[in-house]
Design a protein around this motif. Structure first.
Motif, short mmCIF file in Angstrom:
data_model
loop_
_atom_site.label_atom_id
_atom_site.label_comp_id
_atom_site.label_asym_id
_atom_site.label_seq_id
_atom_site.Cartn_x
_atom_site.Cartn_y
_atom_site.Cartn_z
N UNK A 175 96.17 60.26 77.30
CA UNK A 175 96.56 58.57 76.98
C UNK A 175 95.63 57.98 76.14
N UNK A 176 94.35 58.11 76.55
CA UNK A 176 93.02 56.80 75.92
C UNK A 176 92.80 57.89 75.02
N UNK A 177 92.80 58.76 74.44
CA UNK A 177 92.69 59.94 73.39
C UNK A 177 93.78 59.45 72.49
N UNK A 178 94.73 59.43 72.67
CA UNK A 178 96.13 59.26 71.69
C UNK A 178 96.50 57.64 71.83
N UNK A 179 96.11 56.84 72.47
CA UNK A 179 96.07 55.89 71.45
C UNK A 179 94.64 55.74 70.72
N UNK A 180 94.23 55.92 70.84
CA UNK A 180 92.15 56.08 70.19
C UNK A 180 93.08 57.25 68.83
N UNK A 181 93.50 57.83 68.94
CA UNK A 181 93.40 58.53 67.82
C UNK A 181 93.89 58.23 66.44
N UNK A 182 95.55 57.49 67.16
CA UNK A 182 96.91 56.76 65.81
C UNK A 182 95.54 55.35 65.86
N UNK A 230 84.83 63.36 67.83
CA UNK A 230 84.53 62.02 68.59
C UNK A 230 85.42 60.33 68.66
N UNK A 231 86.86 60.91 68.08
CA UNK A 231 87.59 60.30 69.38
C UNK A 231 87.38 60.67 70.43
N UNK A 232 87.26 62.53 70.84
CA UNK A 232 88.21 62.82 71.82
C UNK A 232 86.63 62.60 73.19
N UNK A 233 85.61 62.82 72.79
CA UNK A 233 84.35 62.73 73.28
C UNK A 233 84.46 61.09 74.29
N UNK A 234 84.72 60.29 73.59
CA UNK A 234 85.10 58.81 74.03
C UNK A 234 85.64 58.87 75.54
N UNK A 235 86.86 59.48 75.09
CA UNK A 235 88.19 59.60 75.90
C UNK A 235 88.17 60.57 77.23
N UNK A 249 94.76 50.53 73.72
CA UNK A 249 96.09 49.79 74.21
C UNK A 249 95.60 50.33 75.71
N UNK A 250 95.46 51.91 75.41
CA UNK A 250 94.95 52.51 76.77
C UNK A 250 94.08 51.57 78.04
N UNK A 251 92.91 50.84 77.28
CA UNK A 251 92.21 50.30 78.06
C UNK A 251 92.83 49.02 78.15
N UNK A 252 93.66 48.11 77.87
CA UNK A 252 93.72 46.85 78.26
C UNK A 252 94.20 46.86 79.66
N UNK A 253 95.00 48.07 80.22
CA UNK A 253 95.76 48.15 80.95
C UNK A 253 94.41 49.01 82.63
N UNK A 254 93.74 49.21 81.72
CA UNK A 254 93.35 49.46 83.61
C UNK A 254 92.87 48.42 84.24
N UNK A 255 92.89 49.16 85.58
CA UNK A 255 92.71 48.04 87.12
C UNK A 255 91.43 47.66 86.35
N UNK A 256 91.60 46.15 86.48
CA UNK A 256 90.14 45.69 85.63
C UNK A 256 89.89 45.21 87.12
N UNK A 257 89.65 45.59 88.64
CA UNK A 257 89.52 45.21 89.72
C UNK A 257 88.71 46.13 90.29
N UNK A 258 88.44 47.62 89.38
CA UNK A 258 87.20 48.69 89.60
C UNK A 258 86.07 47.99 89.61
#
Length: 335
Positions: free
Chosen positions: A181-188, A217-222, A56-65
């Protein structure tokens, strides 16, 4: 007789010399800046792909970056665009944790305990583990990456995380931070990875508690990175394990060819073969939108752009790096 021999030797020297010049040896600042600018202008308006939405946290990242950075072995930095914008490193992190395990336990350990072959299956496949006799096959699929994390030498989860994050920071040449934010989104929502870790544990392939390893592992990805960070990290591998910016040795030179070999065969998920066919470069992508590619012995190129293709690889990053490789004649196989 002597004259013929001399001419033959001279012809070999000339061929070798011309080859070394062709393979990026004549690169100069003006050419690099020009080509990076051309790639940026050419692909900035590309609207292909979409952000990863299963996190979920990746879906809202600015796509124009869209940031492009190139770092050479002397520490020179060339970049254009949103090169300081941060995204989560995701699967690009797998490279550096595998390198850490390799440095602690040796390259044979990684080859025999985790594997170094492509799976021919999706990066989060469970079936592939069964098909390969309980082996993850390589450190860049989720199973192998969780294994890598579990085999980092540590007395507990806290020490394991500290070593992994410090290692990635050393590659980047600065202190990298966690995207909470990404970590919490993934770890759950990482139940599939938990299942993978338990299956590997059943086969005796894990070095620590499977659920603990999955969480780390989830933490390192975040961890947050920019295209600038990724290019320095890639250039460190290209520079035989010495960070070209900080001048610190991060990885023993004997392991960099091993890491690049795995990147070449398994770096871009199920599209790794097409990527190598087009560029000749070892690379690694992540669903956060980053791709880092390595020109062995010379430089690292990184691009960050969140929209992904169906394989999970950044659309703009692939286009930009392919253009840069072609225009600067960086494909080792094309020499």
């Amino acid at each position: 007789m002597f004259g013929k021999t001399f001419k033959f030797i001279l012809s070999i020297v000339v061929v070798v010399s011309l080859s070394s010049v062709a393979y990026g040896a004549d690169l100069n600042k003006e050419d690099i800046n020009r080509v990076l600018k051309e790639a940026y202008v050419k692909y900035k308006g590309d609207v292909g792909g979409k952000n990863a939405d299963y996190i979920k946290a990746l879906a809202v990242v600015n796509p124009d970056i869209f940031g492009i950075t190139l770092v050479d072995g002397d520490g020179n930095v060339y970049e254009i665009g949103d090169t300081k914008e941060l995204v989560s490193i995701q699967s690009v992190s797998k490279v550096f944790t595998a390198a850490l395990v390799m440095s602690e336990r040796g390259d044979k350990f990684v080859q025999e305990k985790i594997g170094v072959n492509a799976t021919g299956a999706p990066f989060n496949s469970i079936i592939a583990i069964e098909q390969h006799g309980g082996s993850a096959s390589n450190p860049f699929v989720n199973a192998g990456a969780i294994q890598s994390t579990s085999w980092v030498e540590a007395k507990d989860s806290k020490e394991r995380w500290a070593k992994i994050s410090a290692n990635m920071s050393a590659f980047a040449g600065r202190q990298l931070t966690l995207n909470d934010e990404v970590y919490k989104s993934e770890v759950n929502d990482n139940k599939r990875n938990q299942a993978i870790s338990k299956l590997l544990d059943a086969y005796g392939r894990m070095g620590s508690d499977p659920l603990e390893a999955t969480t780390v592992y989830t933490k390192q990805c975040s961890i947050n990175v920019s295209s600038h960070d990724l290019a320095v990290m890639g250039a460190t591998i290209a520079n035989h394990g010495i960070n070209p910016v900080t001048k610190a040795r991060v990885l023993d030179a004997r392991y960099t060819p091993k890491i690049m070999a795995i990147m070449a065969t398994a770096g871009l998920y199920d599209n790794a073969g097409d990527w190598l066919y087009d560029t000749g470069l070892p690379a690694k992508s992540g669903v956060g939108g980053g791709i880092v590619a390595i020109v062995p012995g010379k430089l690292g190129i990184a691009v960050v752009s969140p929209p992904l293709d169906t394989y999970g690889n950044s659309v703009r990053a692939q286009l930009a790096i392919k253009y840069i490789v072609k225009e600067l004649n960086l494909n080792p196989y094309a020499q």
